[in-house]
Motif scaffolding. Structure first.
Motif, PDB file in Angstrom:
ATOM      1  N   ILE A 157       0.860  -1.173   0.000  1.00  0.00           N
ATOM      2  CA  ILE A 157       0.000   0.000   0.000  1.00  0.00           C
ATOM      3  C   ILE A 157       0.903   1.232   0.000  1.00  0.00           C
ATOM      4  O   ILE A 157       1.884   1.296   0.737  1.00  0.00           O
TER       5      ILE A 157
ATOM      6  N   GLY B  38      -2.497   5.499  -0.575  1.00  0.00           N
ATOM      7  CA  GLY B  38      -3.550   4.523  -0.351  1.00  0.00           C
ATOM      8  C   GLY B  38      -3.765   3.520  -1.465  1.00  0.00           C
ATOM      9  O   GLY B  38      -4.639   2.662  -1.375  1.00  0.00           O
TER      10      GLY B  38
ATOM     11  N   THR C 254      -3.229   0.237  -3.579  1.00  0.00           N
ATOM     12  CA  THR C 254      -2.831  -1.113  -3.174  1.00  0.00           C
ATOM     13  C   THR C 254      -2.505  -1.970  -4.385  1.00  0.00           C
ATOM     14  O   THR C 254      -3.001  -1.733  -5.487  1.00  0.00           O
TER      15      THR C 254
ATOM     16  N   THR D 153      -6.442  -8.712   2.185  1.00  0.00           N
ATOM     17  CA  THR D 153      -6.649  -7.270   2.141  1.00  0.00           C
ATOM     18  C   THR D 153      -5.610  -6.574   3.013  1.00  0.00           C
ATOM     19  O   THR D 153      -5.496  -6.893   4.203  1.00  0.00           O
TER      20      THR D 153
ATOM     21  N   SER E 146      -4.327  -3.083   4.785  1.00  0.00           N
ATOM     22  CA  SER E 146      -4.917  -1.831   5.242  1.00  0.00           C
ATOM     23  C   SER E 146      -4.001  -1.200   6.279  1.00  0.00           C
ATOM     24  O   SER E 146      -3.036  -1.812   6.735  1.00  0.00           O
ATOM     25  N   ARG E 147      -4.316   0.025   6.641  1.00  0.00           N
ATOM     26  CA  ARG E 147      -3.506   0.718   7.635  1.00  0.00           C
ATOM     27  C   ARG E 147      -4.412   1.579   8.501  1.00  0.00           C
ATOM     28  O   ARG E 147      -5.470   2.030   8.061  1.00  0.00           O
ATOM     29  N   ASP E 148      -3.976   1.780   9.725  1.00  0.00           N
ATOM     30  CA  ASP E 148      -4.644   2.674  10.657  1.00  0.00           C
ATOM     31  C   ASP E 148      -3.628   3.750  11.004  1.00  0.00           C
ATOM     32  O   ASP E 148      -2.719   3.516  11.813  1.00  0.00           O
TER      33      ASP E 148
ATOM     34  N   TYR F 129      -2.091  -3.722   8.571  1.00  0.00           N
ATOM     35  CA  TYR F 129      -2.730  -5.026   8.748  1.00  0.00           C
ATOM     36  C   TYR F 129      -2.729  -5.814   7.436  1.00  0.00           C
ATOM     37  O   TYR F 129      -2.662  -5.243   6.356  1.00  0.00           O
TER      38      TYR F 129
END
Length: 115
Positions: A51, A55, A57, A68, A70-72, A79
């Motif tokens: 990613i 943003g 991917t 999948t 993702s990021r926080d 993740y």
């Protein structure tokens, strides 16, 4: 030296799910890409998912539709949600963060898919 710490690996049956997490031990700035790689038994390390800072991917063909990334940003954590796991997904999974002057790797977390 910043360290990346992975968690969430383990043993799961085929068809099951796991979620991997990756967080740094300190602050990292100017991240270009964050990604997950894996190295299976007797195989070379390969890209699983990446990613970008914007943003976008990208996924390996073998995991498209099942994994999948993702990021926080608030938690500074990345993740990898892995669904419909297959025995061929068995590998050590590594997280990675790259910037203009650095290339950080985690120590790896084992994922074993077996009945």
């Amino acid at each position: 030296q910043v360290q990346l710490v992975e968690s969430g690996g383990g043993l799961v049956q085929p068809g099951g799910s796991l979620r991997l997490s990756c967080a740094p031990s300190g602050s990292i700035f100017n991240i270009i890409t964050m990604g997950w790689y894996r190295q299976g038994p007797g195989k070379e390390r390969e890209l699983v998912a990446v990613i970008t800072s914007s943003g976008r991917t990208n996924y390996a063909d073998s995991v498209k539709g099942r994994f999948t990334i993702s990021r926080d940003n608030a938690k500074n954590t990345m993740y990898l949600q892995m669904n419909s796991l297959k025995p061929e997904d068995t590998a050590v999974y590594y997280c990675n963060r790259r910037g203009p002057t650095y290339d950080y790797w985690g120590q790896g977390t084992q994922v074993t898919v077996s009945s």
